[in-house]
Design a protein around this motif. Structure first.
Motif, mmCIF file in Angstrom:
data_model
loop_
_atom_site.group_PDB
_atom_site.id
_atom_site.type_symbol
_atom_site.label_atom_id
_atom_site.label_comp_id
_atom_site.label_asym_id
_atom_site.label_seq_id
_atom_site.Cartn_x
_atom_site.Cartn_y
_atom_site.Cartn_z
ATOM 1 N N LEU A 207 -72.384 58.686 79.481
ATOM 2 C CA LEU A 207 -71.633 58.718 80.741
ATOM 3 C C LEU A 207 -71.014 57.358 81.013
ATOM 4 O O LEU A 207 -71.691 56.333 80.948
ATOM 5 N N ASP A 208 -69.713 57.358 81.312
ATOM 6 C CA ASP A 208 -69.113 56.144 81.845
ATOM 7 C C ASP A 208 -69.210 56.170 83.373
ATOM 8 O O ASP A 208 -69.724 55.245 83.973
ATOM 9 N N HIS A 209 -68.723 57.264 83.996
ATOM 10 C CA HIS A 209 -68.893 57.380 85.437
ATOM 11 C C HIS A 209 -68.653 58.805 85.898
ATOM 12 O O HIS A 209 -68.030 59.617 85.212
ATOM 13 N N LEU A 210 -69.165 59.088 87.082
ATOM 14 C CA LEU A 210 -68.914 60.334 87.799
ATOM 15 C C LEU A 210 -68.137 59.972 89.048
ATOM 16 O O LEU A 210 -68.509 59.034 89.764
ATOM 17 N N ALA A 211 -67.055 60.714 89.320
ATOM 18 C CA ALA A 211 -66.145 60.329 90.403
ATOM 19 C C ALA A 211 -66.153 61.344 91.533
ATOM 20 O O ALA A 211 -66.254 62.554 91.308
ATOM 21 N N TRP A 212 -65.991 60.814 92.751
ATOM 22 C CA TRP A 212 -66.013 61.618 93.976
ATOM 23 C C TRP A 212 -64.689 61.475 94.701
ATOM 24 O O TRP A 212 -64.128 60.382 94.795
ATOM 25 N N THR A 213 -64.185 62.569 95.259
ATOM 26 C CA THR A 213 -62.895 62.579 95.928
ATOM 27 C C THR A 213 -62.995 62.005 97.339
ATOM 28 O O THR A 213 -63.835 62.421 98.136
ATOM 29 N N ILE A 214 -62.120 61.044 97.629
ATOM 30 C CA ILE A 214 -61.941 60.541 98.990
ATOM 31 C C ILE A 214 -60.445 60.613 99.306
ATOM 32 O O ILE A 214 -59.613 60.609 98.398
ATOM 33 N N PRO A 215 -60.057 60.695 100.584
ATOM 34 C CA PRO A 215 -58.661 60.998 100.887
ATOM 35 C C PRO A 215 -57.692 59.824 100.824
ATOM 36 O O PRO A 215 -56.514 60.010 100.517
ATOM 37 N N ASN A 216 -58.161 58.597 101.126
ATOM 38 C CA ASN A 216 -57.214 57.489 101.222
ATOM 39 C C ASN A 216 -57.970 56.165 101.194
ATOM 40 O O ASN A 216 -59.201 56.122 101.157
ATOM 41 N N MET A 217 -57.208 55.056 101.239
ATOM 42 C CA MET A 217 -57.807 53.734 101.121
ATOM 43 C C MET A 217 -58.664 53.376 102.329
ATOM 44 O O MET A 217 -59.719 52.741 102.183
ATOM 45 N N GLU A 218 -58.248 53.747 103.536
ATOM 46 C CA GLU A 218 -59.055 53.440 104.717
ATOM 47 C C GLU A 218 -60.429 54.115 104.629
ATOM 48 O O GLU A 218 -61.453 53.508 104.944
ATOM 49 N N TYR A 219 -60.434 55.370 104.215
ATOM 50 C CA TYR A 219 -61.689 56.102 104.047
ATOM 51 C C TYR A 219 -62.548 55.421 102.988
ATOM 52 O O TYR A 219 -63.776 55.304 103.131
ATOM 53 N N MET A 220 -61.895 54.967 101.902
ATOM 54 C CA MET A 220 -62.635 54.299 100.836
ATOM 55 C C MET A 220 -63.323 53.041 101.353
ATOM 56 O O MET A 220 -64.498 52.785 101.041
ATOM 57 N N LYS A 221 -62.620 52.266 102.162
ATOM 58 C CA LYS A 221 -63.229 51.044 102.697
ATOM 59 C C LYS A 221 -64.455 51.367 103.539
ATOM 60 O O LYS A 221 -65.494 50.694 103.440
ATOM 61 N N LEU A 222 -64.366 52.390 104.377
ATOM 62 C CA LEU A 222 -65.507 52.791 105.189
ATOM 63 C C LEU A 222 -66.665 53.279 104.325
ATOM 64 O O LEU A 222 -67.828 52.971 104.596
ATOM 65 N N MET A 223 -66.346 54.047 103.279
ATOM 66 C CA MET A 223 -67.390 54.510 102.364
ATOM 67 C C MET A 223 -68.071 53.338 101.661
ATOM 68 O O MET A 223 -69.304 53.308 101.508
ATOM 69 N N SER A 245 -52.988 56.182 88.011
ATOM 70 C CA SER A 245 -52.509 55.665 89.308
ATOM 71 C C SER A 245 -53.332 56.107 90.516
ATOM 72 O O SER A 245 -52.920 55.907 91.656
ATOM 73 N N ASN A 246 -54.512 56.718 90.325
ATOM 74 C CA ASN A 246 -55.345 57.073 91.475
ATOM 75 C C ASN A 246 -56.021 55.834 92.050
ATOM 76 O O ASN A 246 -56.243 54.829 91.363
ATOM 77 N N LEU A 247 -56.356 55.907 93.326
ATOM 78 C CA LEU A 247 -57.156 54.868 93.961
ATOM 79 C C LEU A 247 -58.557 54.872 93.363
ATOM 80 O O LEU A 247 -59.067 55.921 92.968
ATOM 81 N N TYR A 248 -59.197 53.704 93.322
ATOM 82 C CA TYR A 248 -60.526 53.660 92.733
ATOM 83 C C TYR A 248 -61.376 52.568 93.367
ATOM 84 O O TYR A 248 -60.881 51.577 93.904
#
Length: 301
Positions: A207-223, A245-248
């Motif tokens: 496994l390199d990684h498992l990814a979870w969907t978030i809606p945008n950059m602001e949400y990512m910062k809060l997470m 080109s996805n946010l990460y």
């Protein structure tokens, strides 16, 4: 009849109860079942589990792509069997899963599944604002996004198996310098840029990684703030990938597995147009903010 998207993953963890604590109180998932030493957790959107965890180290045990109907299972059973790979059929094996076929993905032998979910868990569409489970539904991943595997010293065998026998399309492929094998690939069964990606790695890595969907950059910062309050520091990001080109953003869970928060995943609407082929010896190929790549980085298609 078609394959849909990544449905769920089953991971090894170092400490089961610590893993459950992290997933529920920090990441915001909900525990929905336990059986045979495995705990099943959900984001709460689609009525079934997103990740299962079993104590015993790190890495991926299995991952599942959802199917439309039983005809899909029959079709891929024949195609994978015809490729010389043994297929196992199981019913009532996991919560919310009616039937699966499972086979060992060459060459690292991660267990890949094609899963038919129970009818009560399948809807015309899912509404993330109407999650019935998930006590942190206001700040938790919306869904499971994708999985990135480690597939041995050259990713070519895994890429070609998925393309020829399981109807995956490659969005992007990175070749080793000089074109001597494939370093990485991003592959999909639907319209999203990748459901399953892969990197070359050591023989023991799965496994390199498992990814979870978030809606945008602001949400990512809060997470990420929430994850940090849980004692876990960000490994890389936030940023925007060059390839895809996805946010990460990335972090290692207390289990020792790497997770990604992923947002704004692009769609690949013309399967016949790809993949893009890149060379790992071109400067900036994995640049966080290098999207789109200059044409000089593209070496073929």
């Amino acid at each position: 009849m078609a394959l849909q998207k990544l449905s769920h993953a089953h991971l090894r963890v170092k400490n089961l109860e610590e893993s459950v604590r992290f997933h529920t109180t920090v990441l915001g998932l909900e525990e929905i079942a336990r059986q045979d030493g495995t705990v099943y957790l959900t984001c709460g959107t689609d009525g079934t589990f997103d990740v299962a965890v079993t104590e015993g180290g790190t890495g991926v045990i299995s991952f599942a792509i959802a199917a439309d109907d039983e005809e899909d299972l029959k079709r891929y059973t024949k195609r994978v069997s015809d490729a010389g790979v043994q297929v196992r059929e199981m019913t009532d094996c996991d919560p919310g899963v009616e039937k699966i076929i499972e086979f060992d993905l060459p060459p690292q032998n991660q267990k890949m599944q094609i899963a038919l979910l129970r009818s009560e868990a399948r809807k015309h569409y899912y509404n993330p604002a109407a999650r019935k489970a998930n006590h942190l539904s206001g700040l938790a991943p919306l869904d499971l996004d994708h999985i990135t595997l480690r597939v041995g010293p050259d990713a070519t065998q895994t890429i070609e198996f998925l393309r020829k026998h399981v109807d995956f399309y490659a969005s992007d492929i990175v070749e080793f310098p000089g074109g001597a094998g494939r370093l990485a690939a991003w592959m999909h069964v639907g319209d999203y840029h990748h459901d399953v990606a892969m990197f070359a790695g050591a023989p023991h890595e799965t496994l390199d990684h498992l990814a979870w969907t978030i809606p945008n950059m602001e949400y990512m910062k809060l997470m990420l703030d929430q994850v940090a309050r849980g004692g876990v520091m960000t490994e890389a990001g936030p940023g925007r990938h060059g390839v895809g080109s996805n946010l990460y953003s990335y972090f290692f869970t207390p289990d020792g597995n790497r997770y990604e928060l992923s947002g704004e995943m692009p769609r690949c609407v013309d399967h016949k147009a790809g993949p893009f082929i890149w060379s790992a010896d071109k400067p900036g190929i994995f640049s966080s903010w290098g999207a789109p790549f200059p044409e000089s980085f593209k070496v073929g298609s």
